[in-house]
Design a protein around this motif. Sequence first.
Motif, PDB file in Angstrom:
ATOM      1  N   SER A  57      48.586  63.434  46.118  1.00 55.71           N
ATOM      2  CA  SER A  57      49.272  64.055  44.988  1.00 55.71           C
ATOM      3  C   SER A  57      49.769  65.452  45.346  1.00 55.71           C
ATOM      4  O   SER A  57      49.357  66.058  46.333  1.00 55.71           O
ATOM      5  CB  SER A  57      48.329  64.129  43.780  1.00 55.71           C
ATOM      6  OG  SER A  57      47.226  64.971  44.064  1.00 55.71           O
ATOM      7  N   SER A  94      48.847  58.674  44.359  1.00 54.20           N
ATOM      8  CA  SER A  94      49.241  59.814  43.522  1.00 54.20           C
ATOM      9  C   SER A  94      49.360  59.231  42.111  1.00 54.20           C
ATOM     10  O   SER A  94      48.340  58.903  41.513  1.00 54.20           O
ATOM     11  CB  SER A  94      50.533  60.462  44.030  1.00 54.20           C
ATOM     12  OG  SER A  94      51.539  59.494  44.226  1.00 54.20           O
ATOM     13  N   ASP A  95      50.591  59.063  41.595  1.00 52.71           N
ATOM     14  CA  ASP A  95      50.728  58.365  40.303  1.00 52.71           C
ATOM     15  C   ASP A  95      50.301  56.906  40.443  1.00 52.71           C
ATOM     16  O   ASP A  95      49.673  56.343  39.549  1.00 52.71           O
ATOM     17  CB  ASP A  95      52.191  58.404  39.833  1.00 52.71           C
ATOM     18  CG  ASP A  95      52.716  59.808  39.693  1.00 52.71           C
ATOM     19  OD1 ASP A  95      52.557  60.375  38.606  1.00 52.71           O
ATOM     20  OD2 ASP A  95      53.249  60.342  40.673  1.00 52.71           O
ATOM     21  N   GLU A  96      50.645  56.324  41.585  1.00 63.30           N
ATOM     22  CA  GLU A  96      50.327  54.929  41.873  1.00 63.30           C
ATOM     23  C   GLU A  96      49.638  54.833  43.231  1.00 63.30           C
ATOM     24  O   GLU A  96      49.897  55.634  44.128  1.00 63.30           O
ATOM     25  CB  GLU A  96      51.607  54.073  41.888  1.00 63.30           C
ATOM     26  CG  GLU A  96      52.352  54.021  40.575  1.00 63.30           C
ATOM     27  CD  GLU A  96      51.597  53.258  39.500  1.00 63.30           C
ATOM     28  OE1 GLU A  96      50.788  52.374  39.865  1.00 63.30           O
ATOM     29  OE2 GLU A  96      51.829  53.525  38.306  1.00 63.30           O
ATOM     30  N   GLY A 124      53.144  63.629  43.900  1.00 61.43           N
ATOM     31  CA  GLY A 124      53.089  63.047  42.568  1.00 61.43           C
ATOM     32  C   GLY A 124      51.860  63.514  41.820  1.00 61.43           C
ATOM     33  O   GLY A 124      51.177  64.462  42.233  1.00 61.43           O
ATOM     34  N   ASN A 125      51.552  62.870  40.705  1.00 65.33           N
ATOM     35  CA  ASN A 125      50.357  63.182  39.929  1.00 65.33           C
ATOM     36  C   ASN A 125      49.130  62.525  40.559  1.00 65.33           C
ATOM     37  O   ASN A 125      49.225  61.872  41.592  1.00 65.33           O
ATOM     38  CB  ASN A 125      50.536  62.741  38.470  1.00 65.33           C
ATOM     39  CG  ASN A 125      51.591  63.565  37.760  1.00 65.33           C
ATOM     40  OD1 ASN A 125      51.676  64.778  37.966  1.00 65.33           O
ATOM     41  ND2 ASN A 125      52.418  62.915  36.950  1.00 65.33           N
ATOM     42  N   ALA A 127      46.072  59.928  40.000  1.00 64.52           N
ATOM     43  CA  ALA A 127      45.423  58.857  39.237  1.00 64.52           C
ATOM     44  C   ALA A 127      44.355  58.217  40.120  1.00 64.52           C
ATOM     45  O   ALA A 127      44.541  57.127  40.676  1.00 64.52           O
ATOM     46  CB  ALA A 127      46.455  57.827  38.787  1.00 64.52           C
TER      47      ALA A 127
END
Length: 399
Positions: A57, A94-96, A124-125, A127
Amino acid sequence: PLLSGLCMCVQGYGGTELGEQTGAAVGAAAPARSDTTSENKCAKVTVADIVFLVDGSSSIGIDNFTLARDFLKSVITGLDIGPDKVRIGLAQYSDEPHQEFLLKDHMDKSSLLPALDEFPYRTGNTATGKAMDFLVKQYFTEEAGSRAKERVPQIAVVITNGDSADDIVAPAKSLRQHGVIVFGIGVGQANLMELKAIANRPSERFLLTIDSYQALQRLTEDCKAANVADIVFIVDESGSIGTANFKMVRTFLHSIVSGLEISWAKVRVGIVMYSNGASPQVYLDSFDDKSELLNFIKILPYRGGGTNTGAALNYARDNVFIKARGSRKEQGVQQVAVVITDGKSQDDVSTAAADLRRAGVTIYAIGVKEANKALLDQMASYPHNKHVFNTFENDLQQV
């Protein structure tokens, strides 16, 4: 080379603990042969399926991501990779979550290590929970190369800063109940509470930080760079250290010495243990054979007692760093002291350390447990950022 704490953890768990930690889920992997002696090498982890889950991320940052990749390469280099030995899988998230490679994809180091150089930083974010669920469905399966049905240990290593945008408690529990031993590796300013929720317990065994790995890696490189040196380890064995931490210290000594070229003409090693008083275990002229020295380190005793670090420094100066005991100072050979302590001394350390430095000895200070950083600074040579390693911290003792 210096073995990371992860390697020490992977080989250290035993059968009873595995069952207790995972709830002995149906179909769970059987434990590796119980071997709790901390002197083992990574290469002795002979059979395991290990999946690394790397946080890619944006909050990690490219510098920490690069450090995580270097950490992976260092750990994997020390493992015995093969179809019937250790298999490695890698996922990034990250997000996925993203599949980098499965347990079945690389069966030798010649293909595995280049693959580690090639996987990109995705950003990315964060998760983490979703990513752990992804491991259960996509990695720890027979189709992906898992040998759980053959009772091969299943291990996940989650490398993250611990700031997840989704729930991590339930997915982590599900992963463990699937029969997977879970390690948590902190990157940067890691959220330790979240890492504790991810990893198996006890956390002092299944958590570590890459920062602590990097610090000790630098120290090892410094030692190796000294092709010719007299190195004396001054080791705190007082009661405040504790048996578990002392075992890790002994492992650290073994790892450092393993990477040195021990001989009369190259590197000579001495060891002084101390609590209330100092006790010479190895003089600089005691061993010229590395295997004999390593075998001796394996049986170093732990006695407990008070903590008189200043007296130990004085003892090393007067009784070990001397020509009669193998010191080659008069020949211009570098003199090095590595002090391993929790820094809670009952006597004057500052004066003794200054006297030792004035005697021409470079001092490294390594903190154990909740070490007194100010006292470590008092002992060590300058600059402190190169000679002080406060890495055996309270719940990050896997180095």
